[in-house]
Design a protein around this motif. Structure first.
Motif, mmCIF file in Angstrom:
data_model
loop_
_atom_site.group_PDB
_atom_site.id
_atom_site.type_symbol
_atom_site.label_atom_id
_atom_site.label_comp_id
_atom_site.label_asym_id
_atom_site.label_seq_id
_atom_site.Cartn_x
_atom_site.Cartn_y
_atom_site.Cartn_z
ATOM 1 N N THR A 1 0.743 -1.117 -0.324
ATOM 2 C CA THR A 1 -0.065 0.168 -0.282
ATOM 3 C C THR A 1 0.901 1.242 -0.157
ATOM 4 O O THR A 1 1.423 1.600 -1.258
ATOM 5 N N LYS A 2 1.332 1.509 1.426
ATOM 6 C CA LYS A 2 2.104 2.823 0.620
ATOM 7 C C LYS A 2 3.519 2.961 0.771
ATOM 8 O O LYS A 2 3.858 3.676 -0.013
ATOM 9 N N ASP B 1 12.277 11.673 -1.449
ATOM 10 C CA ASP B 1 12.419 10.672 -0.288
ATOM 11 C C ASP B 1 13.069 9.908 -0.495
ATOM 12 O O ASP B 1 13.483 9.566 -1.691
ATOM 13 N N ALA C 1 6.319 10.378 -1.646
ATOM 14 C CA ALA C 1 7.118 9.984 -2.240
ATOM 15 C C ALA C 1 8.024 10.356 -3.393
ATOM 16 O O ALA C 1 8.749 10.517 -4.294
ATOM 17 N N PHE C 2 6.988 10.908 -4.211
ATOM 18 C CA PHE C 2 6.726 11.343 -5.693
ATOM 19 C C PHE C 2 6.773 12.545 -6.321
ATOM 20 O O PHE C 2 5.290 13.182 -5.263
ATOM 21 N N PHE D 1 4.529 1.856 -4.918
ATOM 22 C CA PHE D 1 5.395 2.453 -5.584
ATOM 23 C C PHE D 1 6.872 2.310 -5.161
ATOM 24 O O PHE D 1 8.030 1.621 -6.528
ATOM 25 N N PHE D 2 7.907 1.477 -4.544
ATOM 26 C CA PHE D 2 9.502 1.524 -4.427
ATOM 27 C C PHE D 2 9.259 0.308 -4.350
ATOM 28 O O PHE D 2 10.272 -0.516 -5.262
ATOM 29 N N PHE E 1 1.884 9.474 -3.867
ATOM 30 C CA PHE E 1 2.652 8.054 -2.777
ATOM 31 C C PHE E 1 3.233 8.510 -1.775
ATOM 32 O O PHE E 1 3.938 8.092 -0.923
ATOM 33 N N HIS E 2 2.342 9.164 -0.805
ATOM 34 C CA HIS E 2 2.104 9.281 0.795
ATOM 35 C C HIS E 2 3.479 10.364 0.593
ATOM 36 O O HIS E 2 4.730 9.992 1.214
ATOM 37 N N PRO F 1 -8.237 8.221 -4.207
ATOM 38 C CA PRO F 1 -8.319 9.427 -3.267
ATOM 39 C C PRO F 1 -6.991 9.570 -4.107
ATOM 40 O O PRO F 1 -6.630 11.514 -4.346
ATOM 41 N N ILE G 1 2.012 10.738 -12.943
ATOM 42 C CA ILE G 1 3.288 9.408 -12.450
ATOM 43 C C ILE G 1 2.646 8.977 -14.328
ATOM 44 O O ILE G 1 4.154 7.964 -14.603
#
Lengths: 232, 487
Positions: free
Chosen positions: A165-166, B128, B70-71, A169-170, B67-68, B5, B11
């Protein structure tokens, strides 16, 4: 619960014994086998600690990949192990010194804990870690897999919930990195040669007894004369 | 498009390229091998780059975080991505005939380039530490393979191996720095690190600064700033020339963009600390880039030192830390990339019947046999040296102006001295081309190579007439960088 110490000592003793055997075994293949055994016992210790994910990773990565790689190296390279071991006695003091230092550090750590120098008991630290990791689980967003209060999560489940989830992407980009590694390894090493016999899965699957078997009636005392592909 | 959301719209360029690379890989692997396979895949890759570029240009100007956090996609990221895409497309275009002649036009080459570009775009958009690392590794790994792609050639293998080992070392440094930063800031997101770095007590700050130093070492490797430049000449010389053209352009731009973003967004409160490091890297790069290039006889090695020097000049702008300085960095990178690609097109045109030549002596008397190429090459070299009406002059002018404005006088003075020294070796090549006795003429250049040469030449010459588009885009890009997000 009283079985736990028993298993702990079982795994520890076996791990230590096989670790010693790794370095004293004469045959390098046996060394690698003992190494694998040591890994398995360490995995057992992890399971006792409740870290089942680490145990699985240890077995999959170290036994499945690293130890097998060692085996390949040991079997394929012509390394003179007798010569490698000849310096054992000469270098033993250095090894003992390093080992002694590590032992002393460990002892100091335990002593400091008893004296309360670190300020926190082991239990407090463990509770702190548990408290710190619990709310990390993302309830929001893509899955809706919010942890129910009081629900006990295993390590694997907790990691899975956060990884997909979080950190999705990684995870995806890491997959691309592995793809590049694979392409690179193939591009730099694969050489197309003529006359190499390749496996043709379609052909293998398509075989049936009718085309590949031949029933030959052999007269008593007669001989079978090979035909077709089997002819010498 | 996507309900929920967060929308994946920002991207999509990366997604297009990643999926495109996989499709091309499958296409290449399952189609019957033929002479033109590599070229077809290459054209598809250029098409992918063009598609992505179009999408990037048409995206709205706002900043978005995915992504929280991160990007991040802001105008800075879009500008740098456009540069990277242009650099990669041109390098790919230059590679067709070279690899076809070397019987090496494998379809994997364009695929690896596309994946490297994905890595660079992730780097540029990283907000990130983890994004930074995965992007960097994706990019580097593809580049290691490309450097060694002439696997039967000893120098190419050496270049690949050297690049790989030193790159792994720098990744180790980078990771160590990142672990320190994470340990002391308690977060991997740039904004959270910035908060921790400005709010933390002195003790925590020292840990963060140590982490930052290691992070800078790792990134300095990637932009080949002195003293982490050792790999550059060997790799540039050993790798196939179009691959070198690729190395000198896009990855440097991406790594510089990453450096700028890390310093400006994750450590905005520590300017006085990182400024010293950047000033040192900058001075050393300018000086070594200028002095070590003098003795070179191989043109690719010379270009390697030249690129080290140029990175030094670009770092001058970053050292000032001001918006003007960052704008100058962005403009410098754009102009540097065009000049480098043009110069490499000229190097690719240095071809005799019996193969490529790389020695500077071989250019002797080029003006008599091929005046247009000699003229274009000379103009690009003049521009690199920073001779006034050409684009390279303005690039240098902006960074030095920013340095002077930030009162970094010693840096500006050393920069001017270094650029005078550097002018010497650029002028030496021009002297060889125009005044030395003519040697055997080169084979006529291929159309793509000629096209790139002319395009770069026109850009370098025309910049003085229409500088506004680039300046406007750069200043908008830098302004978006200063925008503090509200997570």
């Amino acid at each position: 619960m009283s079985l736990m110490p028993l298993f702990f000592y079982l795994f520890s003793v076996l791990a230590l014994a096989s670790a010693v055997l790794v370095i004293v075994a004469k045959n390098p293949v046996h060394s690698v086998m003992f190494l694998i055994f040591a890994f398995f016992n360490a995995a057992g210790l992890f399971i006792l600690l409740g870290a089942e994910f680490l145990a699985m990773v240890l077995v999959i990565v170290y036994v499945g990949a690293v130890a097998v790689l060692f085996l390949f190296v040991v079997m394929m390279l012509d390394v003179d192990f007798a010569e490698l071991k000849s310096g054992f006695v000469k270098n033993a003091p250095v090894g003992l010194l390093v080992g002694g230092i590590v032992l002393a550090e460990l002892a100091l750590l335990f002593l400091a804990q008893d004296l309360g120098v670190s300020g926190q008991s082991v239990e407090a630290v463990a509770d702190g870690i548990a408290a710190a990791t619990a709310p990390v689980l993302p309830g929001e967003g893509l899955t809706g897999g919010a942890p129910v209060a009081g629900e006990v999560l295993t390590n694997t489940e907790a990691l899975g919930r956060i990884l997909y989830t979080k950190y999705a992407f990684f995870f995806e980009v890491a997959g691309l990195v592995l793809l590049v590694a694979m392409i690179g390894a193939i591009v730099l090493t694969l050489r197309h040669k003529d006359g190499v016999r390749r496996q043709s899965i379609a052909e293998q699957v398509a075989r049936d007894p009718k085309t590949s078997l031949e029933v030959i009636k052999v007269a008593p005392g007669g001989a079978v004369i090979p035909t077709g592909d089997d002819a010498p | 498009m996507f309900e929920g959301p967060q929308s994946f719209a920002p991207i999509i360029p990366e997604i297009i390229l990643a999926i495109g690379a996989m499709v091309l890989l499958m296409y290449g692997a399952f189609r019957a091998p033929s002479e033109n396979l590599g070229r077809d895949v290459g054209w598809f890759a250029i098409l992918l780059f063009a598609l992505t570029l179009g999408y990037l240009v048409l995206q709205p100007a706002s900043s978005s975080f995915l992504f929280h956090d991160a990007f991040v996609v802001d105008r800075f990221a879009r500008f740098m991505k456009v540069l990277v895409l242009v650099g990669a497309s041109v390098a790919l275009l230059l590679s067709f005939d070279y690899f076809a002649r070397a019987k090496l036009m494998w379809f994997e080459i364009p695929v690896l380039m596309v994946l490297a570009v994905v890595g660079m775009m992730v780097m540029i958009s990283s907000n990130d530490l983890i994004t930074l690392y995965v992007g960097l590794e994706l990019q580097s790994l593809a580049l290691y393979v490309l450097a060694a792609i002439r696997r039967n050639d000893l120098r190419s293998s050496e270049a690949g191996l050297k690049y790989f080992v030193l790159g792994a070392l720098s990744s180790g440094m980078l990771l160590y720095g990142m672990s320190m930063i994470y340990g002391f800031a308690g977060a991997t997101g740039f904004q959270k690190i910035a908060t921790a770095a400005s709010a933390g007590d002195a003790g925590a700050n020292i840990g963060l600064i140590i982490g930052l130093v290691f992070l800078l070492v790792g990134l300095a490797f990637k932009i080949s700033a002195v003293p982490f430049h050792m790999w550059t000449p060997d790799v540039y010389e050993g790798a196939p020339t179009p691959v070198t053209a690729f190395f000198a352009g896009a990855p440097k731009v991406a790594a510089m963009a990453l450096l700028v973003r890390v310093l400006v967004q994750a450590f905005p409160g520590n300017v006085s600390e990182w400024q010293q490091i950047i000033v040192f890297l900058s001075i050393m790069s300018m000086l070594i880039g200028a002095f070590a290039a003098i003795g070179q006889t191989n043109i690719k090695r010379l270009m390697a030192y030249s690129s080290i020097g140029h990175i030094g000049f670009a770092l001058v702008g970053l050292a000032s830390g001001s918006n003007d300085g960052l704008e100058a960095v962005v403009i410098y990178l754009a102009i540097y990339m065009v000049m480098t690609l043009g110069a490499f097109a000229c190097i690719l045109a240095m071809r005799r019947k019996d193969g490529m030549v790389e020695s500077i002596d071989q250019l002797a008397g080029l003006s008599q046999s091929n005046l247009s190429m000699a003229f274009l090459f000379a103009m690009l070299l003049f521009s690199m040296a920073g001779i006034p009406p050409l684009a390279g002059f303005f690039a240098k002018f902006y960074v030095f102006a920013a340095a002077v404005k930030a009162e970094l006088y010693p840096l500006a003075v050393i920069g001017v001295i270094a650029s005078v020294v550097a002018a010497f070796y650029y002028l030496r090549i021009i002297k060889v081309m125009f005044f030395d006795e003519a040697s055997e003429p080169f084979q006529p250049a291929e159309p793509y190579v000629r096209f790139v040469m002319w395009a770069a030449g026109v850009f370098v010459l025309a910049y003085v007439v229409v500088p506004a588009p680039l300046i406007d885009a750069a200043s908008a890009a830098v302004r978006s960088l200063r925008f503090a997000p509200t997570p």
